[in-house]
Structure formats: C-alpha cells, structure tokens
Design a protein around this motif. Sequence first.
Motif, PDB file in Angstrom:
ATOM      1  N   MET A   1       0.807  -1.244  -0.104  1.00 41.62           N
ATOM      2  CA  MET A   1       0.088   0.062  -0.080  1.00 41.62           C
ATOM      3  C   MET A   1       0.722   1.078  -0.207  1.00 41.62           C
ATOM      4  O   MET A   1       2.191   1.144   0.532  1.00 41.62           O
ATOM      5  N   PHE A   2       0.421   2.173  -0.251  1.00 44.85           N
ATOM      6  CA  PHE A   2       0.966   3.644  -0.239  1.00 44.85           C
ATOM      7  C   PHE A   2       1.559   3.984   0.991  1.00 44.85           C
ATOM      8  O   PHE A   2       2.640   4.844   1.089  1.00 44.85           O
ATOM      9  N   GLY A   3       0.822   3.747   1.755  1.00 43.97           N
ATOM     10  CA  GLY A   3       1.093   4.074   3.389  1.00 43.97           C
ATOM     11  C   GLY A   3       2.499   3.358   3.637  1.00 43.97           C
ATOM     12  O   GLY A   3       2.944   4.003   4.865  1.00 43.97           O
ATOM     13  N   SER A   4       2.873   2.616   3.235  1.00 46.83           N
ATOM     14  CA  SER A   4       4.351   1.856   3.624  1.00 46.83           C
ATOM     15  C   SER A   4       5.241   2.937   3.592  1.00 46.83           C
ATOM     16  O   SER A   4       5.472   3.755   3.079  1.00 46.83           O
ATOM     17  N   GLY A   5       6.343   2.426   4.457  1.00 45.42           N
ATOM     18  CA  GLY A   5       7.604   3.061   4.299  1.00 45.42           C
ATOM     19  C   GLY A   5       8.483   2.690   3.098  1.00 45.42           C
ATOM     20  O   GLY A   5       7.929   1.756   2.335  1.00 45.42           O
ATOM     21  N   GLN A  10      14.337   0.601   6.665  1.00 53.41           N
ATOM     22  CA  GLN A  10      13.519   0.992   7.854  1.00 53.41           C
ATOM     23  C   GLN A  10      13.048  -0.038   8.720  1.00 53.41           C
ATOM     24  O   GLN A  10      12.954   0.253  10.010  1.00 53.41           O
ATOM     25  N   GLN A  11      12.908  -1.305   8.300  1.00 55.32           N
ATOM     26  CA  GLN A  11      12.619  -2.462   8.933  1.00 55.32           C
ATOM     27  C   GLN A  11      13.606  -2.619  10.052  1.00 55.32           C
ATOM     28  O   GLN A  11      13.504  -3.038  11.147  1.00 55.32           O
ATOM     29  N   ARG A  14      13.817  -0.325  12.923  1.00 54.38           N
ATOM     30  CA  ARG A  14      12.736  -0.437  14.052  1.00 54.38           C
ATOM     31  C   ARG A  14      13.255  -1.764  14.834  1.00 54.38           C
ATOM     32  O   ARG A  14      12.980  -1.589  16.197  1.00 54.38           O
ATOM     33  N   LYS A  22      13.810   2.513  23.867  1.00 54.26           N
ATOM     34  CA  LYS A  22      12.770   3.419  24.053  1.00 54.26           C
ATOM     35  C   LYS A  22      12.476   4.252  25.237  1.00 54.26           C
ATOM     36  O   LYS A  22      12.349   5.222  25.333  1.00 54.26           O
ATOM     37  N   SER A 225      -4.628  23.244  18.565  1.00 53.66           N
ATOM     38  CA  SER A 225      -5.078  21.816  18.217  1.00 53.66           C
ATOM     39  C   SER A 225      -5.738  21.392  19.431  1.00 53.66           C
ATOM     40  O   SER A 225      -6.758  20.613  19.378  1.00 53.66           O
ATOM     41  N   MET A 229      -9.573  20.010  19.549  1.00 49.35           N
ATOM     42  CA  MET A 229      -9.587  18.386  19.853  1.00 49.35           C
ATOM     43  C   MET A 229     -10.652  18.517  20.879  1.00 49.35           C
ATOM     44  O   MET A 229     -10.703  17.635  21.756  1.00 49.35           O
ATOM     45  N   VAL A 341      11.035  20.862  18.321  1.00 51.16           N
ATOM     46  CA  VAL A 341      10.409  20.097  17.001  1.00 51.16           C
ATOM     47  C   VAL A 341       9.064  20.586  16.949  1.00 51.16           C
ATOM     48  O   VAL A 341       8.224  20.708  17.755  1.00 51.16           O
ATOM     49  N   ARG A 342       8.912  20.900  15.463  1.00 48.46           N
ATOM     50  CA  ARG A 342       7.390  21.384  15.342  1.00 48.46           C
ATOM     51  C   ARG A 342       6.803  20.306  14.140  1.00 48.46           C
ATOM     52  O   ARG A 342       7.448  19.561  13.380  1.00 48.46           O
TER      53      ARG A 342
ATOM     54  N   GLY B 139      -2.862   2.015   7.069  1.00 47.50           N
ATOM     55  CA  GLY B 139      -1.596   1.543   6.235  1.00 47.50           C
ATOM     56  C   GLY B 139      -0.173   2.276   6.729  1.00 47.50           C
ATOM     57  O   GLY B 139       0.711   2.207   5.671  1.00 47.50           O
ATOM     58  N   THR B 141       2.796   0.904   7.580  1.00 47.84           N
ATOM     59  CA  THR B 141       3.688  -0.093   7.692  1.00 47.84           C
ATOM     60  C   THR B 141       5.090   0.214   8.152  1.00 47.84           C
ATOM     61  O   THR B 141       5.553  -0.683   7.970  1.00 47.84           O
ATOM     62  N   LYS B 143       8.536   1.134   9.631  1.00 39.97           N
ATOM     63  CA  LYS B 143       8.790   0.294  10.881  1.00 39.97           C
ATOM     64  C   LYS B 143       9.765   1.355  11.640  1.00 39.97           C
ATOM     65  O   LYS B 143      10.174   1.141  12.911  1.00 39.97           O
TER      66      LYS B 143
END
Lengths: 342, 265
Positions: A1-5, A10-11, A14, A22, A225, A229, A341-342, B139, B141, B143
Amino acid sequence: MFGSGSGSEQQIAREDASGLVKWLRSNRRAITSTLFLFVMLIGFTAANPEVFTQFKTYRSVMIALPVSMFLVVPLVFVVTAGEIDLSFPSVVGLASYAFASIVDHGGDPLIGIAVALIVGAALGYLNAILVVRIGLSALVATLGMNFFLRGLINIIVEGFSIAIPEIRDTFIHGLLTDDPIKIVDHLGIPNQMLWALAFTALGVFLYNRHSFGVRVHCVGDNPESAAEMGIDVSRTRTLVFVFTGIGAALAGIFSVMINFVWWPTTGDGLLLPVLAGIFVGGTPAWGGIGTVFGGMIGTSIVAFIETGVIAAGLTGFFTQFFYGLIIILSLIFQRFNGGRVR
Amino acid sequence: MQTEQKTKTSDYIIELRAVTKSFGNVNAVDGISFGVRPGEVVGLIGDNGAGKSTLIKILSGVHQPDSGQIIVRGEAVRGWNAAKSREAGIETVYQDRALAPQQTITRNIFMGREIKNRFGVIKVKQQYAEANRLMRDIGFTSKVFDPDSPVATLSGGERQGVAIARALYFDADLIVLDEPTTALSLVETAKVFGFIENVRARGRSIIFIGHNIYHVYDVADRFVVLDRGQVVMTEVKGAISTPEVLIKHMQEIAELGHATDASGT
C-alpha cells in the motif's frame, strides 16, 4: 500500500528500538540531569572526600531541599503548559503566614495547614484570572503579583516575624518534619524529605499517566490543536496555576515547620534556585515537554552547589560563581537532547 | 447522474437539502443540495470563495444553516450542532491537522478523549494497543516509528494519516478531509491517497476537499463542483475521462457560471 515506508532499511532500524532503548530515549532529559548530578557529586567528593563520603552531609541538604521540591513539581506543569509563575516566593510567604499566625494564636496546626492550602490555591486562582481570563502575560503578571503579595505581607506585619516553638511538641510536626537538631544524631532521612519524595511521585504520575498531565502537555505544545480536539484550554491553564499555589503553600508550611519561625521574607530566597532547578532538570522553556523527576534532580543540583563549594575549601564568595557555571553547563548538556521540534 | 439521484434518500449517510448560509450580505452557501453514500469518496471542488469551507463547517456542525434541511440516514435533524454531527458519525480532519507535534502518536490520536478510568488515570496499554491497530488499519507499515514516536518525527503525509486515524477511531462513517494534500510532496500525497483507500476499504465515506484537480480526480468517485455558493456540477468519475476534462469544466464554470454540456445542473 502507499502508506508503507520505503523499504527494508527502515524495518531494520525498528528492530533495534527495544524497550530499553525506547525508555532511554523518552526519558533522556531526566537521565541527563541525573548523570549531571552524579558527576557533580563525584567532583565534590574528589575535592573533599572527607565531607562528601559522610551521610550527614547529604542529610543536612535534605533538611531544606524538600521546600524547593514542593515548588518545582507544580512549576514543571506550569512551564510545560507554556506558562510561567514568578509569584510563588510571595505565595509561599503569605500562605505560611496564615499557618504561622494561626498556630501562634493557639489554633490547631491542622486548621493552620488547611487555611494555608486554601490561601495558596486562592492566590494561584488569582494568577489564573490575570493570565487566563484577562489575558495578561504570565511573566509580567506573576512578577507583579510577587511584588504585590510581598508588599501586602510587609504592610500586614510591619517587619515582625512569628516564632512558633510550640509546634515542636505537636504530633503533626513529628509526622511531617523530624526535629533537625535531633536527627543529626540518628541515621535517617528527614521526614520532610519522604513527604517531598511522595509529592514528587504523585507529580510524576499526574504528569505522565493522568489526563490532567497529558492535557497540560497538549496545551503547551499546541493550544489551537488542543482546543480543536475538545480540550478546555483555559481550564487546564487555570489548574496549573492553582496547583502551583497549593505547592507553594506546602513549601511554606514545611519551611515554617523546619525553622519554627516565619519571617516576612519567607520564600524570597527561593525564586532563582527553584526556577533554575526546573530548567537544569531538563524541562525546556518552550513548553509541551518536560520532566517532573528531572525537576527534582535539578533542585538537588542547585542545593548541593553551595555545600560543595564550601566543602571544597572555597569561600562563600565563590557560591554565586559556581551557581552560574553549573547552571550554564547543565543547560549545555541538555541542549544535546535536541531543540524544539514542530 | 439522473439515475443516481433517484436512489432512496436513506441511502445517504447525510444529505443537505436546499441549505443556505449567509454572512451579512454574502450568501456563502446559496441553496445547496447534496448527499454522501456509504463507502463513497466525494471530491468537493471549487475556486476560492465558492463556499467549500462554509459547507464543511455546516457539515461538521460549526455553522448552523439559515434555511434548508439536514437529513441524517433518512431522518431530518433539528438543532444541528457539532455534537450532533459527531453523533451522526461525521469527523472533520482540519487543514492544520490539529496535532501536538512534540507528543506521541498515541497521545495525539486520543487528544481530548483519552481512554481513562473514572479517576482520570489513562489506560496507557490500551491506548497504545488501539493506536497500533489504527496505524495498521490506516496503512502505516513503516517500521521507523511506532505509537510512542513523537509526531514531529513524521512527514506531512504521515501526520495527515495520524489525523485520519484519529477520525477513524471515533467510528466516523464520514470523514471530511479539508485540503489534505496541501503543501505535500508527490510521495506524501501518494501516502494520503493510501490512507484514503484504506478508509474506503472499510466501508467509510469521505468528502475530499481540494484545490488540486488532479488529486481530487485520482481519489474521488464523484465530483461536486461549487461556485458562488451553489452546486454547479455533479458528476460521477465514469463520465469524465481525464482530469483535463474536469479542469475544462471548471474553467467554463469560472467564465460562464455553468458548464456547457448536459452534465451541469
């Protein structure tokens, strides 16, 4: 999908972000100030091993340090909300005046405490009216309030202080503050330190895990914001000022309990060390983020400077010099944790 | 288009009938009728001052119409306001995205509506898990970030995704996206389109407001063109072969006040 990195690199990145990494990353400001405190204490120990290897040195600092801690905890909320409160020294003075004069007139110390807390909360609310309702600059309005309330104290008491040695034998005094003269002979932490630690723990919890603290973060980060909200921005800002008033009242009560005396100047000397403690502890001045635990560490750093300078064999003339030096150094270290950061 | 309008009104999630709104002498919305069906992406286009923003604010309940009817799932609503709009399952993703950049993704998703117990203590684990699920649904994904990452580490398109995820969490049947691709790069825009595809796949509806006709053309099933407070054209995508055709219609509308072919209303 488009939303993926975009891809496998990048994997890999992570996988490295374990729980520990963290934790370190999200607490880096508090960790920085804690490390700074330790390095400073190691430096003092090297300069004068005899003094800084004895527990009573630390215990003597812990007698007065709690007063600052009751202030720095709510002030971290104020700064995180994007505000500032410079009126707290006089709120300490006025709230503790209420306490001391009630006890001096034979009143129950518990009633004195209750009245002092009400006075503190009311003065905090007054600050909120000026800043939130009327829309004055927090810096200028609370600075004005600091002079105004101190002036009020001077008009009321005309320079006289109030001694309440009778508080020493009360149960409440034993519960809140051990007699500092007595405890030097015993190994132990002054009771006021335990209460201040409990207050700090409550502050840490409120700041990170309660919706009040989370909303304080959001309001300080981006008030527009937050309003969009559905966060009541004015209410959140009002509450941080009231919280500071309550913290100032506690600081004043403990100050009088520890010293057995209320002076017309009570609280005055706290302005700069406590303010420095907020920022040295790792809370940046721009709002939206901060650390309550770091604030406690920051006030500890400031509290140990004077002891350390004297113990290192330098005269009292060096104290302010080292205040400044250590504050600036610690802020430079905090800078490595990144800017806004902004 | 004619056959479409014959579908039952209850097919619409929300329908406006002859709605007007004026500010002083300006008729910002001048008798607009239009509706949104489940799972449909409506592209709402029009030049500056066409009435897009006012229409959106009427849908989100910020403005009350001066006249006309608002019909939610076949039933006319009285006393329309922001709370009723949300009850009706309409969430608006504002142009500025309403985010707090220094806070985590989780905190932003639940800003103002935290999952908490009655003492106000936040259920951190539950929020994290919900945020994680939402990010996957939408969506996300990648990481390099997780629900604990500050929003400042995200790109513009990903921030838009967080704002959309927030709308999804609160079970919106209709998500109104106000200029979601403004100031985004090509890659970022593709990401936002990815989020929109995911929203559509879940059977939710979208109103997509945009200046960029190419973006609107790519993503929408149906186009509604506004001009001077009125709907001047409604057309399904199948009837418009390329974005250029749509742009030509838009130019005609700007010059003549209506489109030249039969598709104009």
